[in-house]
Write a protein that holds these residues in place. Sequence first.
Motif, short mmCIF file in Angstrom:
data_model
loop_
_atom_site.label_atom_id
_atom_site.label_comp_id
_atom_site.label_asym_id
_atom_site.label_seq_id
_atom_site.Cartn_x
_atom_site.Cartn_y
_atom_site.Cartn_z
N ALA A 1 0.84 -1.19 0.00
CA ALA A 1 0.00 0.00 0.00
C ALA A 1 0.88 1.24 0.00
CB ALA A 1 -0.92 0.01 1.22
N ASP A 2 2.11 1.10 -0.44
CA ASP A 2 3.07 2.21 -0.52
C ASP A 2 2.47 3.34 -1.36
OD1 ASP A 2 5.17 3.96 -1.00
OD2 ASP A 2 6.62 2.39 -1.48
N PRO A 3 2.32 4.54 -0.80
CA PRO A 3 1.65 5.62 -1.55
C PRO A 3 2.42 6.10 -2.77
CG PRO A 3 2.59 6.47 0.49
CD PRO A 3 2.69 4.97 0.56
N LEU A 4 3.69 5.73 -2.90
CA LEU A 4 4.44 6.13 -4.08
C LEU A 4 4.52 5.02 -5.12
CD1 LEU A 4 7.41 8.21 -2.59
CD2 LEU A 4 5.07 8.90 -3.15
N ASP A 5 3.91 3.89 -4.84
CA ASP A 5 3.91 2.78 -5.79
C ASP A 5 2.88 3.06 -6.89
OD1 ASP A 5 2.71 0.07 -6.78
OD2 ASP A 5 4.63 -0.48 -5.87
N PRO A 6 3.25 2.97 -8.16
CA PRO A 6 2.32 3.29 -9.25
C PRO A 6 1.06 2.43 -9.25
CG PRO A 6 4.57 3.21 -10.07
CD PRO A 6 4.61 2.69 -8.66
N GLN A 7 1.18 1.16 -8.91
CA GLN A 7 0.01 0.29 -8.88
C GLN A 7 -0.97 0.70 -7.78
OE1 GLN A 7 1.99 -3.68 -8.69
NE2 GLN A 7 0.69 -4.15 -10.46
N VAL A 8 -0.43 1.11 -6.65
CA VAL A 8 -1.27 1.56 -5.54
C VAL A 8 -2.01 2.83 -5.92
CG1 VAL A 8 -1.25 2.40 -3.15
CG2 VAL A 8 0.18 0.44 -3.81
N ARG A 9 -1.28 3.74 -6.52
CA ARG A 9 -1.89 5.01 -6.93
C ARG A 9 -2.99 4.76 -7.97
NH1 ARG A 9 1.38 9.28 -5.14
NH2 ARG A 9 0.50 10.71 -6.67
N ARG A 10 -2.75 3.81 -8.88
CA ARG A 10 -3.75 3.48 -9.89
C ARG A 10 -4.98 2.86 -9.23
NH1 ARG A 10 -1.16 -0.18 -12.43
NH2 ARG A 10 0.04 1.31 -13.67
N TRP A 11 -4.76 2.00 -8.23
CA TRP A 11 -5.89 1.36 -7.55
C TRP A 11 -6.79 2.41 -6.91
CZ3 TRP A 11 -8.21 0.94 -2.81
CH2 TRP A 11 -9.10 -0.12 -2.64
N TRP A 12 -6.21 3.38 -6.24
CA TRP A 12 -7.01 4.42 -5.60
C TRP A 12 -7.72 5.30 -6.63
CZ3 TRP A 12 -8.77 4.25 -0.91
CH2 TRP A 12 -8.05 3.62 0.10
N ARG A 13 -7.06 5.59 -7.76
CA ARG A 13 -7.72 6.37 -8.81
C ARG A 13 -8.94 5.63 -9.34
NH1 ARG A 13 -2.43 7.32 -10.69
NH2 ARG A 13 -2.75 5.85 -12.41
N GLU A 14 -8.76 4.35 -9.60
CA GLU A 14 -9.88 3.57 -10.13
C GLU A 14 -11.00 3.43 -9.09
OE1 GLU A 14 -8.02 -0.03 -11.36
OE2 GLU A 14 -7.16 0.85 -13.20
N LYS A 15 -10.62 3.31 -7.83
CA LYS A 15 -11.64 3.22 -6.78
C LYS A 15 -12.42 4.54 -6.68
CE LYS A 15 -12.50 0.29 -4.68
NZ LYS A 15 -13.60 -0.73 -4.81
N ALA A 16 -11.72 5.65 -6.77
CA ALA A 16 -12.40 6.95 -6.74
C ALA A 16 -13.34 7.08 -7.93
CB ALA A 16 -11.38 8.08 -6.73
N ASP A 17 -12.90 6.67 -9.11
CA ASP A 17 -13.77 6.73 -10.29
C ASP A 17 -15.03 5.89 -10.07
OD1 ASP A 17 -11.87 8.29 -11.52
OD2 ASP A 17 -11.02 6.66 -12.73
N GLU A 18 -14.86 4.72 -9.48
CA GLU A 18 -16.00 3.84 -9.22
C GLU A 18 -16.98 4.50 -8.24
OE1 GLU A 18 -16.97 -0.46 -7.07
OE2 GLU A 18 -14.90 0.19 -7.36
N ILE A 19 -16.46 5.10 -7.21
CA ILE A 19 -17.32 5.74 -6.21
C ILE A 19 -18.13 6.87 -6.85
CG2 ILE A 19 -17.35 7.13 -4.10
CD1 ILE A 19 -14.86 5.55 -3.20
N TYR A 20 -17.48 7.70 -7.63
CA TYR A 20 -18.17 8.87 -8.20
C TYR A 20 -19.17 8.49 -9.27
CZ TYR A 20 -15.63 12.25 -5.43
OH TYR A 20 -15.16 12.99 -4.37
#
Length: 712
Positions: free
Chosen positions: A265-284
Amino acid sequence: MWLLVACLCAGHARAEDGYDLWLRYRPLPAAQADAYRGRATQLVAGTSTATQAAIRSELLRGLGGLLGRAPALSDRVTHDGAVVVGTPASSPLVAGLHLDLRGLGREGYLVRSAVVDGHAATVIAGNTDVGVLYGAFRFLRLLQTAQPLDRLDLRDRPRVKLRVLDHWDNLDGSVERGYAGASIWDWWTLPDELKPRYTDYARANASIGINGAVLNNVNADPLVLGHAYLEKAAALAGVFRPYGIRVYLSVRFSAPIELGGLKTADPLDPQVRRWWREKADEIYKRIPDFGGFLVKANSEGQPGPQDYHRSHADGANMLAAALAPHGGVVMWRAFVYANKPGEDRTKQAWDEFKPLDGQFAANVLLQVKNGPLDFQPREPFNPLFGAMPKTRLMMEFQVTKEYLGFATHLVYLGTLYREALSADTMARGPGSTVAKVVDGTLDGHALTGIAGVANIGADRDWCGSVFNQANWYAFGRLAWDPTLSARAIAEAWTRMTFGNDAAVVRPVVDMMMGSREAAVDYMTPLGLAHLMGHGHHYGPEPWDASGPRADWTPVYFHRADHDGIGFDRTATGSDAVAQYAPPVAREFADLGRIPDRYLLWFHHVPWTYRMRSGRTLWDALVRHYTQGVDDVRRMRETWAGLKGHVDDERYRQVASFLAIQQREAQWWRDACLAYFQSLNGLPLPAGYAPPAHPLKYYQSLSFKYVPGYSAW
């Protein structure tokens, strides 16, 4: 039949269970209702949006209940006494008045006496439907509190942008630090069943200006971000939307691992950042007006960015980047502390966050508790306020009374909130109050916020007791305007809750205004803190040294021994005082200048230390502890005098809870004095009764099933 009805109405007020909160809308006295009816004969209000329909419904409900007759609905003004409601865009009548709505923003309103089509009318207007909704509730409050309606010219807008209730509700239906029953969210039946209680919750919040709700506990379960629970959150958002309330979610920082199957869940890891972006898109996609995330990280065992040697700013900014395209915000809690031997726990939030000033993204709010420890009965203001001018700081209050008697003690928190908000940080010179930090005016921030840990549950009366409702009410009113008077808020709540009889209003308000000081006296006087039982926080255990870490124990904080008591936070001790602006630090560090209420917070002094009153510290402690018990006894006497003026059901509940409070105040007093006396060996001052039992009796007490405690 009419004679029977009249006789019944002339007796006791009908029993009430507290469900209606301060929105009771009970009939006003006949003379008063007659005077008001002439100003509410017609209602001109649209219904083309859900919010407009809510406004019209509330006005019909409120005016009909208060005046005994609802106004006639009309699309034009035909005679004097109309109430005209709308925005310039929604109402031709409002547009034709050319009202000055500049400066009111999205949520502000105007309530004004006007002439419409040649007739005297009251106009409730705003730039948006939500602003008009707030104006409608303000108009109804005027009637409920018996204010004059002639020559109205009220303009108001919130001083704080985000005014949010944080629910510490778990997905299993329990509520951490909740003392009013189970969670009001029935996750099992959502999203299909939308209980009327959800709408009433939204109405109550809108009536005091609250515009956000965090649905779940800060000790978050990652499942809340799963598809099923997002559908449930979306259903609640649909209920709240007409009332101007946005939904937020607490998120677990390690959710990409637990929910997403990632290895980090490293906040600088590209995969982690992508996961949160996609989760935010899903929520909205499900909740277009979703407010954002609340995060508790690297505190009390919760995962966070420091697990990967990253900073709090790295973690917050990663989430902020995911939410920014949608207009969402991150509320990142500053309640963090480590277990470092010898380190003062009250210093740790400042030590961790002060160096990060200016490093947080523009849509991040740092959510800071009112004091540097943990919602204690009294704390000095948190030194982070005023210390981070480049960072948006959001106040966090606790509305649920975790350390102030749970549901059964009458403790009005409006005075606590005002004490914190009015404190002068001196950060930019005199007048740099905490309120000015929070509302953004001190440092020029537009994104501002106040959060309150909710005291709401499934109990019929919502909050566990009628007087606990006042704390929800006071939080909302002060979140809207942090400069309001705690007494004025208490009076308005009392009038709306019990009616306008001066024989009730005056004594009840006086009880409320003195109640918090009474609790401080019988629990933690003169700057003491954290004397409660371990884990459950119920009752006194000043002798406890058994916690898994030192800074979870009372002995760590009071540091009492044979010679003295108090935590030295001056330069000779932990030097926590140095975290405040120099003028404040000098006052707190000076024994000759520090207010008595903070003495033992900042100083370790001998039991024989002479107070400014001339008494020794020991004598002063005994007097304060005893004064607290005496004040509760007087509260009971005051309430007993109101029998017959308050409906039987609510009268009985308050009377029984005050009896509990007096008994437990005596317990606090006796247990604490017995323990401290066992250390100092000093006699009690003349005229003061000794504890009812030996110290061993109080130490033998244990409590297994205490309300509001849930493991996480």
